[in-house]
Design a protein around this motif. Sequence first.
Motif, PDB file in Angstrom:
ATOM      1  N   ALA A   1      -1.151   6.972  -6.045  1.00 35.40           N
ATOM      2  CA  ALA A   1      -2.565   6.515  -5.457  1.00 35.40           C
ATOM      3  C   ALA A   1      -2.944   7.238  -4.112  1.00 35.40           C
ATOM      4  O   ALA A   1      -1.792   7.289  -3.349  1.00 35.40           O
ATOM      5  CB  ALA A   1      -2.597   5.135  -5.377  1.00 35.40           C
TER       6      ALA A   1
ATOM      7  N   ARG B   1      -7.725   5.138  -2.583  1.00 33.62           N
ATOM      8  CA  ARG B   1      -7.553   4.280  -3.558  1.00 33.62           C
ATOM      9  C   ARG B   1      -6.530   3.065  -3.271  1.00 33.62           C
ATOM     10  O   ARG B   1      -6.682   1.837  -3.830  1.00 33.62           O
ATOM     11  CB  ARG B   1      -7.042   4.875  -4.914  1.00 33.62           C
ATOM     12  N   ALA B   2      -5.462   3.488  -2.472  1.00 31.57           N
ATOM     13  CA  ALA B   2      -4.554   2.234  -2.283  1.00 31.57           C
ATOM     14  C   ALA B   2      -5.359   1.453  -1.080  1.00 31.57           C
ATOM     15  O   ALA B   2      -5.071  -0.017  -1.359  1.00 31.57           O
ATOM     16  CB  ALA B   2      -3.317   2.944  -1.418  1.00 31.57           C
TER      17      ALA B   2
ATOM     18  N   ILE C   1      -5.508  -2.243  -3.033  1.00 27.43           N
ATOM     19  CA  ILE C   1      -4.538  -3.341  -2.297  1.00 27.43           C
ATOM     20  C   ILE C   1      -4.853  -4.002  -1.078  1.00 27.43           C
ATOM     21  O   ILE C   1      -4.591  -5.189  -1.195  1.00 27.43           O
ATOM     22  CB  ILE C   1      -3.049  -2.424  -2.106  1.00 27.43           C
TER      23      ILE C   1
ATOM     24  N   ARG D   1      -4.704   7.676  -0.226  1.00 28.12           N
ATOM     25  CA  ARG D   1      -4.755   6.548   0.680  1.00 28.12           C
ATOM     26  C   ARG D   1      -6.063   5.791   0.505  1.00 28.12           C
ATOM     27  O   ARG D   1      -6.043   4.672   0.818  1.00 28.12           O
ATOM     28  CB  ARG D   1      -4.803   7.408   1.950  1.00 28.12           C
TER      29      ARG D   1
ATOM     30  N   ALA E   1       0.862  -1.154   0.038  1.00 25.32           N
ATOM     31  CA  ALA E   1       0.059  -0.124   0.085  1.00 25.32           C
ATOM     32  C   ALA E   1       0.843   1.096  -0.019  1.00 25.32           C
ATOM     33  O   ALA E   1       0.343   2.211  -0.589  1.00 25.32           O
ATOM     34  CB  ALA E   1      -0.867  -0.120   1.283  1.00 25.32           C
ATOM     35  N   GLU E   2       2.049   1.177   0.756  1.00 21.53           N
ATOM     36  CA  GLU E   2       2.902   2.417   0.812  1.00 21.53           C
ATOM     37  C   GLU E   2       3.594   2.590  -0.565  1.00 21.53           C
ATOM     38  O   GLU E   2       3.695   3.676  -1.156  1.00 21.53           O
ATOM     39  CB  GLU E   2       4.064   2.097   1.686  1.00 21.53           C
TER      40      GLU E   2
ATOM     41  N   ALA F   1       1.996   1.977  -3.726  1.00 20.25           N
ATOM     42  CA  ALA F   1       1.055   2.502  -4.468  1.00 20.25           C
ATOM     43  C   ALA F   1       0.866   3.974  -3.947  1.00 20.25           C
ATOM     44  O   ALA F   1       0.589   4.885  -4.960  1.00 20.25           O
ATOM     45  CB  ALA F   1      -0.265   1.901  -4.089  1.00 20.25           C
ATOM     46  N   GLN F   2       0.853   4.356  -2.661  1.00 21.90           N
ATOM     47  CA  GLN F   2       0.818   5.924  -2.512  1.00 21.90           C
ATOM     48  C   GLN F   2       1.973   6.572  -3.045  1.00 21.90           C
ATOM     49  O   GLN F   2       1.835   7.787  -3.563  1.00 21.90           O
ATOM     50  CB  GLN F   2       0.771   5.864  -0.772  1.00 21.90           C
TER      51      GLN F   2
END
Length: 549
Positions: free
Chosen positions: A178, A182-183, A187, A180, A170-171, A173-174
Motif C-alpha cells: 500500500a 492509501r495506508a 488504516i 503512504r 500503517a507500516e 500495510a505499506q
Amino acid sequence: MAARVARRGRTVISGRLGALALRVIPAAFILVFFLWPLGALLRRAVEVRSDEGIGELLRRTNALDLLGFTVFQAAVSTLLAMLVAAPIVWLIARVDIPGSLLLTVVVTVPFVLPTVVVGVAFRALLDGPLAMLGDASGLWPILLAHAFLNVAVIARVVGAAWRSLDPRLAEAAQTLGAGRMRAFVDITVPRLLPAVGAAAALVFLFCSTSFGVIIILGNGEIRTLETEIYTQAISYFQIPEAVALSMLQIVVVVAALLLTRLFSDPGESAAPSSTASAVDTRFRPHGMQWLPVSAALAWVAAVLVGPIAVLVVRSVRPGADGEWTLAGYRSLGESVNGVTPLESLRYSLGTAALAMVIALVVGVLAAVAMHRATGFWAAAGNVVTTIPLGISAVTLGFGYLIVLSTLPTQLATSSLVIPCVQALIAIPVVVRIAVPALASVSVRLRQAAASLGAGPLRVFVTVDLPLIGRTLCAAGGFAFVMALGEFGATSFLARADTTTLPVLIGSALNRPGAENLATAMAASVVLVAVTTLAVAVVEVFRPRTGALI
C-alpha cells in the motif's frame, strides 16, 4: 493491642467521612450554583402568563427560525473549523520541530481568549487589512471567528489521538504494497474518526452557545437563541419570552452533549498501545520535508497569529487617518461607565484567582470521587460534571438573575457570586484533566502506603499529589484563564463595582466614538497578553500527553 484497634477504628471512620466529603462537597456546589438557577428557570417556565403557553411565547419570538439559524451557523462553523485545523493537526501530531512549546501556546491561546476580545480582533481585521471584502459584520465574520476560537479543540483532541496511535499497522500495510496515502486513508483515518467526531461535537456545542462573538460581529442583525435570550431578558425585560427561549436552548445543549458523549469513548480504535504511548513517532523534518512543514507554519501564522497582530496594531493606530497614538492605553486609567479598565483588570485577576481555587478544590474532589466510583455512579458523575461545560452561559446568567432576585440583598450582592459562577464553568475542565492523571498513578503505590497505616487522605497527599502535581497546576491554569475570559453569565451579574474587563470591553464597544473603540482595543490587547502568559505557564507545567479537554 487496644491502641492499635482504636487507631484502626479512627482510620476507618476518617476514611468513611472523607469518602462522604468527596461526594457531598462537589454535589452541593453543583446543586447550589448550577441546578438551582436552572430549576428556577424551569419553575418560571411553568408560571408563565396564564393566558399564554410556552408554545405561544416561542411563536411570538420566532423561536423555530432562531433555532434553525443557531443550528445552521454552528454546523457551518464546525465544518469550517475542521478545515482550518487540518494542517495544524498534522503539524502537532506528526512533526517534531524546535519551538514546539511556542507552537502549542499559539494554538491554545485563541480557545481561552475572551470571546468579546475575539470579536474585537476580527472587527479590527475586517475593518483594516481585509476591508476590501466589504463585510466587517454579518455571518461570514462570525463563522471565521468561531473557526479561530475552536481550532485548539480540534488540534489538541485529534492531534493527541493521532500521536497515540500505534504506527505499526500503517507500516505493515505499506510493506504489503500500500502507498503512504492509501495506508493513511485505510488504516489511520478510521482509527481517528472517533476523535474527530468528539472534537466536532464539542465545537458544535461551543458554537451553538456562542454569545460574545455574535454580539460584537452580528451588529444587531444576526440573532441566535443565545443572543435573543439576552435581548428579551435585559433589553426588553420580557421574562416569559426569555424563559421559553432558555428552555429551547437547554434542549439544544442536551442534544449536543449527547453527541459529545456518543463520541467521547472512542474504544479500541483510538486507544494508544503501550508501544505507541512510550515512543514519540513524530519525525524531524529535513531537506524537502521542510516545504509542507513551512507551509503549515505559515498557515498557523496567518490564521491564528494574524488577527491578534492586527488587533495590536489597531490598538496604537485606531483611526482611518493612519496616525499612531497611545491614547487607547492612556485611557485605561479613565472611567468607562463608572470604572476604569485598570480597576476592572485588577478585579478580573482577583476573581479569576479565587475562581481557580474554588474550581481546583471542587474539581479535584469530584475527580477523586469519580476515580474511586464504579458502574452507574462513575457514569453519572461524568455526566453531571460535564454538563456545565456546555450549558449556555446566557441561560445560566438568566437563571442567576431569577434566583438572586429572591435572596436577601447581602447574599445577592456577595463578592463570591461571580467567582463561583466562573468556577462552575471551569470545573468540568479540571475534572477532565485530573481524572486521567489519577488513573495513571500505580495502584501498588497506594496499597503500599495503606498497608503501612496511611489513611485515604494521607495516601492522596503523600502518593497521588506529588505524582499529579504538574497536572493539577495545568488544570488550575486552564481554570484561571477560563474564569478570566468568562463573558456571558458575568454580563448578567456585573455591577459598577464588579465589572470584569471582558464586560467593560463590551460596554466600551457599545458606546459611540473613536476614543471608546481605542479603549476597547487597548484593553483587549492587555487581556491577550495576560491570557498568553497564563497559557505559557500552563504549558510549562502540563504533562506532554493528553488533550486539552
